[in-house]
Design an enzyme around this catalytic site. Sequence first.
Site, PDB file in Angstrom:
ATOM      1  N   PRO A   1       0.811  -1.195   0.000  1.00 58.50           N
ATOM      2  CG  PRO A   1      -0.522  -1.453   1.841  1.00 58.50           C
ATOM      3  CD  PRO A   1       0.761  -1.885   1.275  1.00 58.50           C
ATOM      4  CD  GLU A   2       1.799   3.593  -4.471  1.00 57.88           C
ATOM      5  OE1 GLU A   2       1.918   4.813  -4.685  1.00 57.88           O
ATOM      6  OE2 GLU A   2       1.754   2.745  -5.371  1.00 57.88           O
TER       7      GLU A   2
ATOM      8  NE  ARG B   1      18.058  11.758  -5.156  1.00 54.70           N
ATOM      9  CZ  ARG B   1      17.555  10.533  -5.062  1.00 54.70           C
ATOM     10  NH1 ARG B   1      16.735  10.236  -4.101  1.00 54.70           N
ATOM     11  NH2 ARG B   1      17.886   9.607  -5.941  1.00 54.70           N
TER      12      ARG B   1
ATOM     13  NE  ARG C   1       6.965 -10.097  -2.920  1.00 56.58           N
ATOM     14  CZ  ARG C   1       7.220  -9.168  -3.846  1.00 56.58           C
ATOM     15  NH1 ARG C   1       6.249  -8.424  -4.317  1.00 56.58           N
ATOM     16  NH2 ARG C   1       8.435  -8.989  -4.269  1.00 56.58           N
TER      17      ARG C   1
END
Length: 287
Positions: A2-3, A167, A124
Amino acid sequence: MPELPEVETIRRGLSELIVGRTVVSEVHDTEKGFPNASTDVAAFLIGATVIAVRRRAKVLLIDLSTEHTVVVHLKMTGQLVFRGEQSFGAGHPNASLIGKLPDRSTRVTLTFTDGSRLYFNDQRKFGWMRLMPTIEVPNIDFMKKVGPEPLEADFTPEQFAERFKRRAKTNIKAALLDQTVVAGVGNIYADESLWEARIHPKRLVGSLGDNDFQNLYTGLRKVMNLSLEKGGSTDKNYLNAEGKSGQYLDHASVFRKENTPCPRCGNLVEKIRWAGRGTHFCPHCQK
DNA sequence: CACTTGACCTGTCCGC
DNA sequence: TGCGGACAGGTCAAGT
């Protein structure tokens, strides 16, 4: 998995379902349930009442009356599902997603005084739960490094653009996924927000102008807010606190839409591997 | 320090 | 049908 919108959806659900409930027993898989497990886990969980459920970035924080907090990261396939008296029958639309609990991927089960339960499932095993004093939560390395919340009312487009400056030499997709730049963006909302802003995922951050950042800021908030309305994105595993799936992907423009027409210009959406992730975009209208 | 790559796991899907 | 390989929404450690 989930984000931000998915974790926030779970947080809202859990707030309704477990605040005020008191834990009477717990069962956990030592290795991938509470990796720091010791007798302390039971000591601060049993008899604890849930005070609040908070979220920071993709991390859930379940505050307990014992001045301890259960810190949860669901990573790719984690689920936090509450079950009261009734559970899904065979005919229920979500019965195929998750049926009887616990199952083979259950890592932690918390049982409350009325017999209701909270399950932490994770196929997982990338996800984790930790129990720590509430006061120490801000000292976790991740909490110290993570960027601002993109949906906070006082987060401005100028602050958003400023965060990307260090960045400058990487590409915008990788920068969006960097949690120290802005919190909570994952692969789905990175692709969707870049499409909204008409920015190609390979563009270098340093080549973007004020206008691009403004569009990306607006696009990111738009797709995340829409997803919150739709209960998040269910690709394979995501479920909310009640065990229900989310509908955002029915409204996605490019994510998992390869070889279908771009909703804006009609050209076919492409999928490539970029920044180590599956990346979806329209090669015609994203420059 | 900035940036990229691989590792962590299990399950599923795709091509031979 | 069986099998190997690639891939899956996230982060970190270790590499350049």
